[in-house]
Design a protein around this motif. Structure first.
Motif, PDB file in Angstrom:
ATOM      1  N   ASP A  44     -10.170 -12.436 107.331  1.00  0.00           N
ATOM      2  CA  ASP A  44     -11.556 -12.518 106.866  1.00  0.00           C
ATOM      3  C   ASP A  44     -12.171 -11.134 106.629  1.00  0.00           C
ATOM      4  OD1 ASP A  44     -11.409 -15.260 107.035  1.00  0.00           O
ATOM      5  OD2 ASP A  44     -12.415 -15.399 108.979  1.00  0.00           O
ATOM      6  N   LYS A  45     -11.555 -10.110 107.171  1.00  0.00           N
ATOM      7  CA  LYS A  45     -12.093  -8.761 107.070  1.00  0.00           C
ATOM      8  C   LYS A  45     -11.782  -8.168 105.696  1.00  0.00           C
ATOM      9  CE  LYS A  45     -12.089  -4.298 109.472  1.00  0.00           C
ATOM     10  NZ  LYS A  45     -11.590  -3.521 110.647  1.00  0.00           N
ATOM     11  N   SER A  46     -12.744  -7.454 105.147  1.00  0.00           N
ATOM     12  CA  SER A  46     -12.524  -6.797 103.851  1.00  0.00           C
ATOM     13  C   SER A  46     -11.482  -5.698 103.989  1.00  0.00           C
ATOM     14  CB  SER A  46     -13.836  -6.192 103.341  1.00  0.00           C
ATOM     15  OG  SER A  46     -14.792  -7.199 103.115  1.00  0.00           O
ATOM     16  N   GLY A  47     -10.653  -5.563 102.985  1.00  0.00           N
ATOM     17  CA  GLY A  47      -9.666  -4.501 102.973  1.00  0.00           C
ATOM     18  C   GLY A  47     -10.290  -3.162 102.619  1.00  0.00           C
ATOM     19  N   ASP A  48      -9.495  -2.124 102.698  1.00  0.00           N
ATOM     20  CA  ASP A  48      -9.963  -0.763 102.444  1.00  0.00           C
ATOM     21  C   ASP A  48      -9.335  -0.243 101.153  1.00  0.00           C
ATOM     22  OD1 ASP A  48     -10.858   1.832 102.551  1.00  0.00           O
ATOM     23  OD2 ASP A  48      -9.378   2.461 104.053  1.00  0.00           O
ATOM     24  N   PRO A  49     -10.108  -0.160 100.075  1.00  0.00           N
ATOM     25  CA  PRO A  49      -9.548   0.310  98.793  1.00  0.00           C
ATOM     26  C   PRO A  49      -9.004   1.733  98.865  1.00  0.00           C
ATOM     27  CG  PRO A  49     -11.689  -0.742  98.476  1.00  0.00           C
ATOM     28  CD  PRO A  49     -11.515  -0.557  99.952  1.00  0.00           C
ATOM     29  N   ALA A  50      -9.596   2.576  99.731  1.00  0.00           N
ATOM     30  CA  ALA A  50      -9.158   3.974  99.793  1.00  0.00           C
ATOM     31  C   ALA A  50      -7.716   4.098 100.269  1.00  0.00           C
ATOM     32  CB  ALA A  50     -10.080   4.769 100.708  1.00  0.00           C
ATOM     33  N   SER A  51      -7.317   3.255 101.208  1.00  0.00           N
ATOM     34  CA  SER A  51      -5.953   3.311 101.747  1.00  0.00           C
ATOM     35  C   SER A  51      -5.054   2.214 101.205  1.00  0.00           C
ATOM     36  CB  SER A  51      -5.993   3.206 103.271  1.00  0.00           C
ATOM     37  OG  SER A  51      -6.465   1.926 103.676  1.00  0.00           O
ATOM     38  N   GLY A  52      -5.656   1.125 100.726  1.00  0.00           N
ATOM     39  CA  GLY A  52      -4.886  -0.038 100.305  1.00  0.00           C
ATOM     40  C   GLY A  52      -4.589  -0.987 101.435  1.00  0.00           C
ATOM     41  N   GLN A  53      -5.068  -0.686 102.641  1.00  0.00           N
ATOM     42  CA  GLN A  53      -4.817  -1.534 103.803  1.00  0.00           C
ATOM     43  C   GLN A  53      -5.669  -2.806 103.729  1.00  0.00           C
ATOM     44  OE1 GLN A  53      -5.676   1.154 107.010  1.00  0.00           O
ATOM     45  NE2 GLN A  53      -3.843   2.380 106.655  1.00  0.00           N
ATOM     46  N   GLY A  54      -5.001  -3.962 103.946  1.00  0.00           N
ATOM     47  CA  GLY A  54      -5.703  -5.238 103.897  1.00  0.00           C
ATOM     48  C   GLY A  54      -6.072  -5.677 102.502  1.00  0.00           C
ATOM     49  N   MET A  55      -5.333  -5.161 101.501  1.00  0.00           N
ATOM     50  CA  MET A  55      -5.669  -5.447 100.109  1.00  0.00           C
ATOM     51  C   MET A  55      -4.495  -6.108  99.387  1.00  0.00           C
ATOM     52  SD  MET A  55      -8.769  -4.021  99.638  1.00  0.00           S
ATOM     53  CE  MET A  55      -8.880  -3.784  97.864  1.00  0.00           C
ATOM     54  N   GLY A  56      -4.821  -6.875  98.333  1.00  0.00           N
ATOM     55  CA  GLY A  56      -3.824  -7.345  97.386  1.00  0.00           C
ATOM     56  C   GLY A  56      -2.858  -8.387  97.911  1.00  0.00           C
ATOM     57  N   LYS A  57      -1.666  -8.411  97.280  1.00  0.00           N
ATOM     58  CA  LYS A  57      -0.673  -9.437  97.601  1.00  0.00           C
ATOM     59  C   LYS A  57      -0.149  -9.321  99.031  1.00  0.00           C
ATOM     60  CE  LYS A  57       0.958  -9.885  92.819  1.00  0.00           C
ATOM     61  NZ  LYS A  57       2.134  -9.747  91.900  1.00  0.00           N
ATOM     62  N   GLY A  58      -0.249  -8.118  99.612  1.00  0.00           N
ATOM     63  CA  GLY A  58       0.255  -7.937 100.969  1.00  0.00           C
ATOM     64  C   GLY A  58      -0.762  -8.223 102.049  1.00  0.00           C
ATOM     65  N   LYS A  59      -1.879  -8.851 101.698  1.00  0.00           N
ATOM     66  CA  LYS A  59      -2.956  -9.093 102.654  1.00  0.00           C
ATOM     67  C   LYS A  59      -2.466  -9.855 103.882  1.00  0.00           C
ATOM     68  CE  LYS A  59      -7.393  -9.827 103.970  1.00  0.00           C
ATOM     69  NZ  LYS A  59      -8.465  -8.855 104.177  1.00  0.00           N
ATOM     70  N   GLU A  60      -1.722 -10.917 103.706  1.00  0.00           N
ATOM     71  CA  GLU A  60      -1.288 -11.727 104.847  1.00  0.00           C
ATOM     72  C   GLU A  60      -0.392 -10.932 105.789  1.00  0.00           C
ATOM     73  OE1 GLU A  60       0.484 -15.309 103.446  1.00  0.00           O
ATOM     74  OE2 GLU A  60      -1.395 -16.116 102.642  1.00  0.00           O
ATOM     75  N   THR A  61       0.549 -10.186 105.205  1.00  0.00           N
ATOM     76  CA  THR A  61       1.436  -9.362 106.037  1.00  0.00           C
ATOM     77  C   THR A  61       0.641  -8.300 106.771  1.00  0.00           C
ATOM     78  OG1 THR A  61       3.322  -9.718 104.571  1.00  0.00           O
ATOM     79  CG2 THR A  61       3.406  -7.796 106.005  1.00  0.00           C
ATOM     80  N   MET A  62      -0.293  -7.644 106.057  1.00  0.00           N
ATOM     81  CA  MET A  62      -1.058  -6.576 106.696  1.00  0.00           C
ATOM     82  C   MET A  62      -2.027  -7.117 107.739  1.00  0.00           C
ATOM     83  SD  MET A  62      -1.670  -3.524 103.907  1.00  0.00           S
ATOM     84  CE  MET A  62      -1.563  -4.394 102.343  1.00  0.00           C
ATOM     85  N   ALA A  63      -2.510  -8.339 107.552  1.00  0.00           N
ATOM     86  CA  ALA A  63      -3.369  -8.953 108.570  1.00  0.00           C
ATOM     87  C   ALA A  63      -2.569  -9.224 109.839  1.00  0.00           C
ATOM     88  CB  ALA A  63      -3.982 -10.244 108.040  1.00  0.00           C
ATOM     89  N   ALA A  64      -1.350  -9.718 109.683  1.00  0.00           N
ATOM     90  CA  ALA A  64      -0.487  -9.941 110.848  1.00  0.00           C
ATOM     91  C   ALA A  64      -0.123  -8.604 111.510  1.00  0.00           C
ATOM     92  CB  ALA A  64       0.773 -10.692 110.427  1.00  0.00           C
ATOM     93  N   TYR A  65       0.164  -7.617 110.689  1.00  0.00           N
ATOM     94  CA  TYR A  65       0.451  -6.259 111.188  1.00  0.00           C
ATOM     95  C   TYR A  65      -0.749  -5.719 111.964  1.00  0.00           C
ATOM     96  CZ  TYR A  65       1.819  -1.258 110.602  1.00  0.00           C
ATOM     97  OH  TYR A  65       2.159   0.053 110.776  1.00  0.00           O
ATOM     98  N   ALA A  66      -1.956  -5.987 111.456  1.00  0.00           N
ATOM     99  CA  ALA A  66      -3.174  -5.538 112.132  1.00  0.00           C
ATOM    100  C   ALA A  66      -3.304  -6.153 113.519  1.00  0.00           C
ATOM    101  CB  ALA A  66      -4.398  -5.884 111.283  1.00  0.00           C
ATOM    102  N   THR A  67      -2.860  -7.391 113.690  1.00  0.00           N
ATOM    103  CA  THR A  67      -2.925  -8.012 115.026  1.00  0.00           C
ATOM    104  C   THR A  67      -1.969  -7.322 115.995  1.00  0.00           C
ATOM    105  OG1 THR A  67      -1.204  -9.740 114.777  1.00  0.00           O
ATOM    106  CG2 THR A  67      -3.411 -10.234 113.915  1.00  0.00           C
ATOM    107  N   MET A  68      -0.832  -6.853 115.480  1.00  0.00           N
ATOM    108  CA  MET A  68       0.122  -6.143 116.325  1.00  0.00           C
ATOM    109  C   MET A  68      -0.443  -4.790 116.753  1.00  0.00           C
ATOM    110  SD  MET A  68       3.616  -7.101 114.226  1.00  0.00           S
ATOM    111  CE  MET A  68       4.805  -6.579 115.460  1.00  0.00           C
ATOM    112  N   ILE A  69      -1.156  -4.121 115.836  1.00  0.00           N
ATOM    113  CA  ILE A  69      -1.799  -2.851 116.174  1.00  0.00           C
ATOM    114  C   ILE A  69      -2.920  -3.095 117.185  1.00  0.00           C
ATOM    115  CG2 ILE A  69      -3.222  -0.981 115.261  1.00  0.00           C
ATOM    116  CD1 ILE A  69      -1.562  -1.056 112.734  1.00  0.00           C
TER     117      ILE A  69
END
Length: 503
Positions: free
Chosen positions: A279-304
């Protein structure tokens, strides 16, 4: 630009001066070395991430010496070997993860996997100084078939292999007295929780595609005894770390906490956290939480987030027991982020590549009253940890074969060290061709070993390494190239058979 020979002489003088000034005996400090697997430079808040959440890590970093130019190898095997020994990859023969190598014996000096006993590691020296040490998590400096590997005549003509996930036929041999000599208990640690030959936690059948992926209990790692309250691997490793500190709180203790997280497979810590990051907005400056990889990066974010929570637990324990003042905490990652699970638009490349995204990592040292909190531009490298730990433990100003102790800069900058050369040598193929590289100040030169091609970047003006200035900054190119050639020649650094270079 300072000459290489003059700089090495200067380093010796600096170390000697600081060693004499700090030679008074003191109580041995506790040391906690937190090494995260595949955590990128930009994957933490203190280095600018707006998507991943690391409040405990960020608070600790704000009280720490943060190294903006902290460098590892681009993959875990050479980084971990260099960490443990203070030696560059060519001395141990570990250039990348063996199973990741590409190409044939003409193109590669194929990598070793097992670190032989001729190379001492920091835990052995610390044991001799009375430290009670524990290793937790990823080990990865013993191969799956160590006897066969050690009996080979090197260099070999093929890359090494490993058992498939779900194949546990190797376990009995690895629990034998002969092979355990290459495990933590045979190398200065009193206990090993989870360390094996494998580079990820997914031992079970199906590997990365399995439901648990090694992160959710029951754990498939044969070197982790199951406990009734097991739930999440990162939590379990932290539990073991705190238990070790409780048993040895009179000190000195050493905690080698080498988390498997955030290495693949990417598994959500829980649904609540996953929904939060989806549900959190991604960061265009880094590309984190953006685009087609959103689901993977959201899961990665939970690990962090889980990593951050567990570091908070460690800090809470140290504070409650009054141990913070006499404990050095070191935080780092073994290489850059994995390009399939995160993003950093500010740096070129990712894990496996010699470019900044593959080798530059988040790093800080924390020791209340002993370290001046700040951000430092002094470059440090993977081989510096070994001499630093030994120096902090009381063996005096130390160098390893390739690294220096960082203790002299805990309190203040040593300006001359900002021009210190940092070297890499990758003699086997992973993400790109074999190469060597040297960083001096703001300039980084890469020489590919097959054809001698040169790339030169001004990291201050061009952190993304988009503009190769080798043809325009010829004087800088020649000076850095000569330092790299001198380093290879003096150290007899091996080149792949297809290299056109003399040395």
């Amino acid at each position: 630009m300072i000459k290489l020979s003059s700089l090495f002489s200067l380093l010796g003088i600096v170390l000697l001066q600081f060693g004499c000034a700090n030679s008074q005996p003191t109580q041995k400090p506790n040391i906690i070395f937190i090494l995260v697997d595949d955590l990128g430079y930009g994957d933490v808040g203190f280095n600018g991430s707006q998507y991943y959440e690391t409040p405990n890590i960020d608070q600790l970093a704000s009280e720490s010496l943060i190294f903006d130019k902290s460098y590892m190898y681009p993959t875990c095997s050479p980084s971990r070997t260099a960490l443990f020994t203070g030696k560059q990859s060519f001395r141990t023969g570990v250039y990348t993860v063996p199973v990741l190598e590409k190409g044939d014996a003409e193109e590669n000096v194929f990598s070793r996997w097992t670190l032989s006993r001729e190379h001492p590691i920091y835990s052995e020296a610390l044991q001799g100084l009375g430290y009670q040490s524990i290793h937790l998590g990823k080990w990865h400096i013993v191969g799956p078939y160590p006897q066969a590997e050690l009996a080979m005549e090197w260099p070999i003509d093929h890359k090494l292999s490993q058992p498939d996930p779900g194949d546990f036929s190797w376990v009995a041999n690895h629990k034998s007295a002969e092979v355990r000599a290459y495990y933590p208990e045979g190398r200065g640690f009193e206990k090993n929780v989870g360390g094996t030959f494998r580079g990820d936690p997914a031992f079970e059948k199906g590997g990365y595609s399995s439901e648990n992926g090694g992160y959710r209990a029951p754990f498939s790692n044969p070197f982790i005894d199951p406990k009734p309250n097991d739930e999440w691997l990162t939590d379990r490793l932290t539990n073991e770390a705190i238990s070790h500190m409780k048993r040895n709180k009179e000190g000195p203790f050493f905690v080698n906490l080498h988390y498997y997280t955030v290495h693949r497979p990417i598994k959500s810590r829980n649904e609540t956290l996953y929904k939060h990051f989806m549900d959190k907005s991604g960061d265009p400056a880094s590309g984190q939480g953006m685009g087609k990889g959103k689901e993977t990066m959201a899961a990665y974010a939970t690990m962090i987030a889980s990593l951050d929570e567990n570091i908070g637990r460690i800090l809470q324990y140290l504070d409650e027991e009054g141990l913070r003042e006499n404990t050095l905490i070191v935080f780092s990652s073994d290489n850059g982020y994995n390009g399939g699970q995160s993003s950093n638009h500010a740096l070129r490349g990712a894990k496996g590549e010699i470019y900044e995204g593959g080798v530059r990592v988040p790093t800080f040292f924390n020791w209340p009253g002993k370290i001046q909190a700040r951000r430092s531009e002094i470059p440090i490298q993977v081989v510096d940890y070994y001499p630093t730990f030994l120096d902090v433990a009381g063996l005096g100003p130390k160098t390893s074969e390739d690294g220096i102790s960082l203790k002299p800069i805990f309190k203040e900058e040593v300006e001359q060290l900002k021009e210190r050369p940092i070297f890499w040598h990758l003699a086997s193929i992973n993400k790109h061709g074999t190469c060597s590289a040297v960083l001096v100040g703001k300039y980084k030169l890469i020489q590919f070993l097959k054809d001698g091609q040169i790339e030169l970047y001004d990291l201050e003006q061009d952190p993304l390494e988009t503009k190769n200035i080798a043809e325009t900054k010829t004087e800088i190119r020649e000076e850095l190239l000569q330092s790299l050639l001198q380093w290879r020649q003096e150290n007899q650094v091996p080149l792949p058979p297809n290299s056109i270079l003399e040395f």
